[in-house]
Design a protein around this motif. Structure first.
Motif, mmCIF file in Angstrom:
data_model
loop_
_atom_site.group_PDB
_atom_site.id
_atom_site.type_symbol
_atom_site.label_atom_id
_atom_site.label_comp_id
_atom_site.label_asym_id
_atom_site.label_seq_id
_atom_site.Cartn_x
_atom_site.Cartn_y
_atom_site.Cartn_z
ATOM 1 N N ALA A 1 0.863 -1.041 -0.087
ATOM 2 C CA ALA A 1 -0.099 0.102 -0.110
ATOM 3 C C ALA A 1 0.959 1.104 0.091
ATOM 4 O O ALA A 1 0.524 2.085 -0.691
ATOM 5 C CB ALA A 1 -0.772 0.124 1.380
ATOM 6 N N ALA A 2 1.979 1.176 0.816
ATOM 7 C CA ALA A 2 2.908 2.450 0.936
ATOM 8 C C ALA A 2 3.452 2.560 -0.620
ATOM 9 O O ALA A 2 3.779 3.676 -0.818
ATOM 10 C CB ALA A 2 3.740 2.135 1.776
ATOM 11 N N LYS A 3 3.821 1.530 -1.264
ATOM 12 C CA LYS A 3 4.288 1.563 -2.332
ATOM 13 C C LYS A 3 3.475 2.232 -3.306
ATOM 14 O O LYS A 3 3.791 3.521 -4.343
ATOM 15 C CB LYS A 3 4.867 0.480 -2.929
ATOM 16 C CG LYS A 3 5.411 0.309 -4.238
ATOM 17 C CD LYS A 3 5.910 -1.238 -4.826
ATOM 18 C CE LYS A 3 6.748 -0.995 -6.011
ATOM 19 N NZ LYS A 3 7.045 -2.422 -6.409
ATOM 20 N N SER A 4 2.270 1.859 -3.469
ATOM 21 C CA SER A 4 1.315 2.445 -4.293
ATOM 22 C C SER A 4 1.228 4.142 -3.786
ATOM 23 O O SER A 4 0.623 4.735 -4.669
ATOM 24 C CB SER A 4 -0.196 1.754 -4.089
ATOM 25 O OG SER A 4 -0.171 0.539 -4.419
ATOM 26 N N VAL A 5 1.254 4.531 -2.606
ATOM 27 C CA VAL A 5 1.195 5.992 -2.225
ATOM 28 C C VAL A 5 2.261 6.549 -2.864
ATOM 29 O O VAL A 5 2.301 7.617 -3.570
ATOM 30 C CB VAL A 5 1.041 5.894 -0.485
ATOM 31 C CG1 VAL A 5 1.386 7.383 -0.001
ATOM 32 C CG2 VAL A 5 -0.078 5.363 0.026
ATOM 33 N N VAL A 6 3.590 5.838 -2.792
ATOM 34 C CA VAL A 6 4.915 6.765 -3.143
ATOM 35 C C VAL A 6 4.448 6.985 -4.645
ATOM 36 O O VAL A 6 5.039 8.046 -5.199
ATOM 37 C CB VAL A 6 6.159 5.859 -2.809
ATOM 38 C CG1 VAL A 6 7.148 6.571 -3.506
ATOM 39 C CG2 VAL A 6 6.394 5.802 -1.457
ATOM 40 N N PHE A 7 4.304 6.004 -5.686
ATOM 41 C CA PHE A 7 4.060 6.051 -6.894
ATOM 42 C C PHE A 7 2.994 6.972 -7.361
ATOM 43 O O PHE A 7 2.883 7.689 -8.408
ATOM 44 C CB PHE A 7 4.239 4.664 -7.623
ATOM 45 C CG PHE A 7 5.522 4.197 -7.884
ATOM 46 C CD1 PHE A 7 6.336 4.776 -8.607
ATOM 47 C CD2 PHE A 7 6.156 3.248 -6.885
ATOM 48 C CE1 PHE A 7 7.677 4.166 -8.744
ATOM 49 C CE2 PHE A 7 7.335 2.664 -6.759
ATOM 50 C CZ PHE A 7 8.126 3.147 -7.787
ATOM 51 N N GLY A 8 1.985 6.870 -6.473
ATOM 52 C CA GLY A 8 0.750 7.562 -6.654
ATOM 53 C C GLY A 8 0.955 9.041 -6.457
ATOM 54 O O GLY A 8 0.676 9.785 -7.486
ATOM 55 N N ILE A 9 1.822 9.569 -5.518
ATOM 56 C CA ILE A 9 2.247 10.763 -5.321
ATOM 57 C C ILE A 9 2.961 11.364 -6.597
ATOM 58 O O ILE A 9 2.776 12.294 -6.957
ATOM 59 C CB ILE A 9 3.172 10.843 -4.153
ATOM 60 C CG1 ILE A 9 2.510 10.483 -2.654
ATOM 61 C CG2 ILE A 9 3.815 12.456 -3.844
ATOM 62 C CD1 ILE A 9 0.940 11.387 -2.630
ATOM 63 N N VAL A 10 3.960 10.431 -6.893
ATOM 64 C CA VAL A 10 4.688 10.733 -8.241
ATOM 65 C C VAL A 10 3.829 11.240 -9.356
ATOM 66 O O VAL A 10 4.064 12.088 -10.026
ATOM 67 C CB VAL A 10 5.666 9.653 -8.577
ATOM 68 C CG1 VAL A 10 6.478 9.960 -10.038
ATOM 69 C CG2 VAL A 10 6.839 9.669 -7.433
ATOM 70 N N TYR A 11 2.796 10.430 -9.522
ATOM 71 C CA TYR A 11 1.795 10.583 -10.834
ATOM 72 C C TYR A 11 0.658 11.168 -10.415
ATOM 73 O O TYR A 11 -0.244 11.333 -11.097
ATOM 74 C CB TYR A 11 1.443 8.948 -11.300
ATOM 75 C CG TYR A 11 2.779 8.297 -11.896
ATOM 76 C CD1 TYR A 11 2.910 8.614 -13.261
ATOM 77 C CD2 TYR A 11 3.670 7.670 -11.418
ATOM 78 C CE1 TYR A 11 3.889 8.042 -14.007
ATOM 79 C CE2 TYR A 11 4.694 7.226 -12.131
ATOM 80 C CZ TYR A 11 5.025 7.367 -13.419
ATOM 81 O OH TYR A 11 6.107 6.630 -13.993
ATOM 82 N N GLY A 12 0.377 11.834 -9.170
ATOM 83 C CA GLY A 12 -0.557 12.734 -8.882
ATOM 84 C C GLY A 12 -1.985 12.098 -8.714
ATOM 85 O O GLY A 12 -2.968 12.443 -9.499
ATOM 86 N N ILE A 13 -1.844 10.940 -8.170
ATOM 87 C CA ILE A 13 -2.837 9.877 -8.170
ATOM 88 C C ILE A 13 -4.021 10.678 -7.117
ATOM 89 O O ILE A 13 -3.603 11.512 -6.094
ATOM 90 C CB ILE A 13 -2.587 8.752 -7.631
ATOM 91 C CG1 ILE A 13 -3.776 7.433 -7.744
ATOM 92 C CG2 ILE A 13 -2.317 8.522 -6.109
ATOM 93 C CD1 ILE A 13 -3.430 6.194 -7.812
ATOM 94 N N SER A 14 -5.306 10.322 -7.117
ATOM 95 C CA SER A 14 -6.382 10.818 -6.368
ATOM 96 C C SER A 14 -6.385 9.702 -5.229
ATOM 97 O O SER A 14 -6.163 8.749 -5.272
ATOM 98 C CB SER A 14 -7.577 11.008 -7.417
ATOM 99 O OG SER A 14 -8.018 9.978 -7.535
ATOM 100 N N PRO A 15 -7.289 10.268 -4.179
ATOM 101 C CA PRO A 15 -7.858 9.271 -3.142
ATOM 102 C C PRO A 15 -8.640 8.059 -3.731
ATOM 103 O O PRO A 15 -8.610 6.884 -3.632
ATOM 104 C CB PRO A 15 -8.491 10.030 -2.269
ATOM 105 C CG PRO A 15 -7.809 11.375 -2.320
ATOM 106 C CD PRO A 15 -7.466 11.471 -3.833
ATOM 107 N N PHE A 16 -9.503 8.226 -4.869
ATOM 108 C CA PHE A 16 -10.381 7.364 -5.550
ATOM 109 C C PHE A 16 -9.303 6.434 -6.292
ATOM 110 O O PHE A 16 -9.565 5.298 -6.060
ATOM 111 C CB PHE A 16 -11.453 8.100 -6.315
ATOM 112 C CG PHE A 16 -12.259 7.085 -7.359
ATOM 113 C CD1 PHE A 16 -13.138 6.514 -6.661
ATOM 114 C CD2 PHE A 16 -11.740 6.977 -8.649
ATOM 115 C CE1 PHE A 16 -13.789 5.677 -7.452
ATOM 116 C CE2 PHE A 16 -12.417 5.942 -9.260
ATOM 117 C CZ PHE A 16 -13.482 5.325 -8.858
ATOM 118 N N GLY A 17 -8.548 7.006 -7.003
ATOM 119 C CA GLY A 17 -7.662 6.117 -7.578
ATOM 120 C C GLY A 17 -6.687 5.126 -6.812
ATOM 121 O O GLY A 17 -6.416 3.821 -7.125
ATOM 122 N N LEU A 18 -6.271 5.497 -5.712
ATOM 123 C CA LEU A 18 -5.479 4.840 -4.773
ATOM 124 C C LEU A 18 -6.304 3.804 -4.241
ATOM 125 O O LEU A 18 -5.850 2.672 -4.107
ATOM 126 C CB LEU A 18 -4.596 5.920 -3.639
ATOM 127 C CG LEU A 18 -3.905 5.175 -2.720
ATOM 128 C CD1 LEU A 18 -2.566 4.359 -3.189
ATOM 129 C CD2 LEU A 18 -3.550 6.011 -1.753
#
Length: 881
Positions: A705-722
């Protein structure tokens, strides 16, 4: 009758801005409204050739309607910045087209159009109002029509009955009752269009309706009119277009005139509307054409004479005629040389047969050679025994750095942009049949190739100057140009494929798919076309009675997201997903890849594209080897088919967590810097922070989950996407993101800074100065702006990672050539490089590759160390680290 066309300029600016995607030129100026408006104008002028014409715009400031009703249009948001920046260019387009412009303080465009329409009728003109605004229906008469060029539709008096249910004169009565939300005209709240038409059909006007209000039924409608009668009168007044503006109409002042071609072409080039500019450019006089006379080089004397006229420091333009075979199989039929002065020469035949002075010139490392799309030429020359060293100037790559959002970086577009020159405009002969044999080069082809070489020599110094002005010259000279021969060698090396293994896998998949089809038929209650979305929807939602989730234009959706959600209700959707996955794997990879093996080399040779992705990343085509599956049993077995030859091993070198490391460098976040300086695992460190747990208590799922958060931040992910990615409630995903920003506060500051810079400058930059224009940040649509913000956050990071791997490829390639020339770089996949290495040189290669790739961080000035993971094996599955 002569025609007067009155163009509703203000309405079409808005329409173009919101209808078209956020186009931009290389300087970051958003151009979608200008482009849409310009094409609309040209369509009207070209297709209808009006005798008289005017473009009417709203003027800033209040009108009499604002005085009558202070909330008139009050709900409208301010004009988006991206639109307002385009208005001056739209006015310049109209001026260059020699079109009269009408605007007047205190009056809206509608009122000016209405007044001009009536005055035009008096002058005996047939009036055409060019608009998509339904309010204009009140202006329809036997002499005035409406034309919408976007929909290519005409409206006359009779169409008012169909649209509003009344004749044009009574349209304002309908609007007075029903109101108009687009202009914030209130009408009578509770009365819609259907009731309004019924009332006006019965009573004729609002005044008559209110005077006979006792006759109105039902009682509810009567009550609404009693309460809001004055509001109906006011709304009618607001909706009524004025026909008596203080505006003089002298027909001679409105006559259609020829455009100011030179001014118009210059403006269209500035906006980078090259196709439109080309349409107005016309033919260049023959005596001014570049490469108009092409010398034929048939011997060493002629070659030497032409080359001696080339100044030593000037760029020599080169354009070759290649055969149609793809990539590494292309041969050379001839070559043209061009000089800055526009002269050109052509030599026919294979490169190995060219006169010696020409071959020596190509091999001379002191000669600066300009080529449009260099890599295919390097491949073809090498195929015929000639290696052409740098320095090079690839005009296609230069244009890509200047205009990364442009779809095609053709020489035609570059010539039009820089020279207002239409490549090939002087061609008269019919060349449709083409050459009859491999080296039968016809005269027309010689002229075209000579012209291309001369144009290349002409534009190269101009592109160099633009790169210098933009601050991208170092990136071009030190990274992009040295990379071209590296990419050529990778393509030439190719990747060995286990064809027999894939053929066996194909039979296995075929058998499994047959069994799967039987299972699907049993679950679905009978046979149907599995590939038909319509038949599948019938089975899912009618036969099985599952609840549809989303409707499309053609029926209920059966896309991947829908089937994934339905899989929890029934086994069939899951089976369909598996069937689709295996079918795609079989057709796209297992069956297709063996067909693409080069019969000469017995290898796969991809094409690595340097001028496609706006971020700077390389892409792979024919076939796309960057997209070979990395997950799933069959995906991994496909990777097993990519093999090393006997006596060799595959060496895979993969940058570990390169984008988070670049994020740490760009943000200078103390905690992130500390993680990488100490060699910690960024995903474990993030999990410890967002779950507030020591390392020993962080589970595998928490780290994921943390990995998804890190890469999500890099790619500008939304809470819905995460939340969708990691399977948690949206509230939890939002909390993870918020906690990350609390713990790594400098990252949030960097993101905000990138977005602000993107809005202010119109573009973002990487560590090495690569620009990416982001016009979406100025878009009027919030979803477009959201896309732009994600791009602004991600582009400096992803682009810097792309620059990093390119620099690493160049440095590793140089060292391998010098120290281990039998080691071959055979593929690049994002952050991974793949090598084919003789077994006895494996340890040396591992040390060299790892050391050089990790040292690249220092070369780019990164604040954190880079880490490269190595993997070795006889196939790609085993070797992937």
């Amino acid at each position: 009758m002569p025609t007067l066309y009155l163009i509703d300029g203000s309405a079409y600016i808005y329409r173009a801005f919101f209808a078209l995607p956020p186009l931009s030129n290389s300087k970051g100026l958003q151009t979608n409204a200008v482009y849409g408006f310009t094409t609309m104008l040209l369509k009207v002028l070209r297709d209808h050739r009006p005798d008289y014409v005017a473009v009417v715009f709203d003027e800033k400031g209040p009108t009499h309607r604002h005085e009558a009703f202070k909330d008139y249009k009050a709900q409208r948001p301010p004009m988006p910045q991206g639109m307002s920046a385009q208005i001056p260019y739209i006015h310049r387009v109209v001026e260059a087209l020699s079109l009269p412009v009408i605007r007047q303080a205190g009056y809206e465009a509608d009122d000016l159009i209405g007044t001009l329409a009536r005055k035009g009728e008096v002058e005996g003109l047939e009036v055409v109002i060019v608009t998509s605004d339904k309010d204009m229906f009140q202006l329809l008469t036997p002499k005035t029509r409406i034309y919408d060029p976007v929909k290519d539709k005409w409206f006359g008096e009779a169409d008012s009955q169909g649209r509003f249910g009344v004749e044009p004169a009574r349209v304002v009565e309908i609007m007075g009752l029903m109101g108009d939300t687009s202009d914030n005209i209130p009408g009578v709240k509770g009365i819609g269009e259907k009731t309004a038409v019924k009332l006006i059909t019965q009573f004729g006007t609002i005044e008559e309706l209110l005077s006979r209000i006792e006759e109105v039924t039902p009682a509810k409608t009567k009550k609404l009119l009693l309460e809001q009668g004055e509001q109906a009168r006011m709304s009618k007044q607001l909706a009524t277009i004025q026909l008596d503006c203080p505006l003089e109409f002298v027909p001679d002042h409105f006559q259609a005139k020829a455009p100011q071609t030179e001014t118009l072409v210059s403006l269209l080039r500035e906006l980078e509307f090259m196709t439109l500019a080309k349409a107005f450019q016309g033919e260049t006089p023959e005596q001014n054409r570049l490469g108009a006379e092409v010398e034929q080089i048939r011997d060493a004397v002629a070659a030497d004479a032409f080359l001696k006229k080339q100044p030593a420091a000037a760029m020599l333009g080169i354009a070759c005629v290649l055969t149609g075979e793809p990539g590494v199989r292309a041969d050379i039929r001839g070559c043209a040389l061009g000089r800055f002065d526009g002269s050109a020469a052509f030599v026919q035949g294979e490169a190995r047969d060219w006169p010696q002075p020409l071959v020596e010139c190509l091999r001379d490392g002191s000669k600066l050679k300009a080529v449009q799309d260099l890599k295919p030429l390097l491949l073809a020359l090498h195929r015929q025994g000639i290696d052409m060293p740098g320095p090079y100037f690839d005009t296609m790559v230069a244009d890509y750095l200047l205009n990364p959002n442009r779809r095609a970086h053709t020489l035609e577009a570059i010539a039009m942009d820089l020279l207002s020159y239409q490549l090939g405009a002087g061609e008269r002969e019919d060349t449709s049949k083409g050459p009859q044999s491999l080296f039968d080069v016809d005269e027309a082809l010689v002229r075209r190739t000579g012209e291309a070489a001369a144009v290349t020599a002409k534009v190269a110094p101009m592109l160099r100057e633009r790169l210098k002005e933009q601050g991208s010259l170092s990136l071009f000279q030190d990274v992009e140009m040295p990379l071209v021969p590296v990419l050529a060698e990778i393509e030439r090396n190719g990747f060995l494929l286990d064809v027999a293994g894939l053929q066996a896998l194909s039979k296995e998949l075929e058998h499994e798919l047959e069994q799967m089809v039987g299972s699907i038929y049993r679950l679905g209650g009978g046979e149907f076309n599995i590939g038909s979305p319509k038949q599948l929807a019938t089975v899912l939602f009618e036969t099985l009675g599952l609840k549809p989730l989303r409707k499309t234009k053609t029926g209920y959706s059966t896309d991947e997201d829908t089937l994934t959600q339905l899989a929890s209700q029934h086994e069939l959707p899951a089976q369909i997903l598996n069937y689709r996955t295996l079918t795609k794997l079989k057709s796209t990879y297992v069956d297709a890849l063996p067909q693409l093996v080069n019969p000469e080399t017995k290898r796969l040779h991809t094409s690595l594209n340097q001028t496609v992705a706006a971020t700077g990343r390389l892409s792979s085509t024919d076939p796309n080897l960057q997209n070979i599956p990395v997950k799933g049993d069959y995906g991994l077995r496909i990777r097993e088919a990519f093999i090393a030859p006997p006596g060799h091993q595959l060496l895979c070198a993969d940058y570990s967590q390169v984008e988070p490391r670049i994020l740490a460098h760009l943000s200078q976040d103390p905690r992130l810097l500390q993680v990488f300086e100490k060699g910690e695992d960024i995903h474990m460190a993030t999990a410890m922070e967002i779950f507030n747990l020591p390392a020993g208590e962080v589970t595998r799922d928490m780290r994921r989950a943390a990995k998804s958060v890190v890469f999500g931040i890099v790619y500008g992910i939304s809470p819905f996407g995460l939340a969708s990615n990691i399977g948690v409630p949206q509230a939890d995903a939002k909390k993870y993101i918020e906690t990350f920003f609390e713990k790594f506060a400098a990252v949030r500051a960097l993101m905000d800074r990138n977005i602000d810079d993107g809005k202010t400058k119109g573009y973002t930059t990487t560590i090495l100065g690569r620009r990416r224009p982001i016009p979406e940040l100025q878009g009027g649509d919030p979803s477009q702006r959201g896309v732009g913000e994600r791009m602004a956050v991600n582009s400096p990071i992803q682009g810097s990672a792309a620059d990093l791997i390119k620099v690493a490829m160049i440095k590793v390639h140089q060292r391998l050539q010098n120290e281990l020339p039998r080691c071959k770089m055979i593929l690049q996949v994002h952050d991974e490089l793949i090598f084919e290495v003789p077994e006895q040189e494996l340890e040396q290669a591992k040390q060299l590759v790892k050391a050089e790739m990790e040292a690249t961080g220092a070369a780019l000035g990164l604040s954190v160390p880079l880490k490269v993971d190595l993997g070795v094996g006889l196939n790609w599955r085993v070797a992937h680290p």
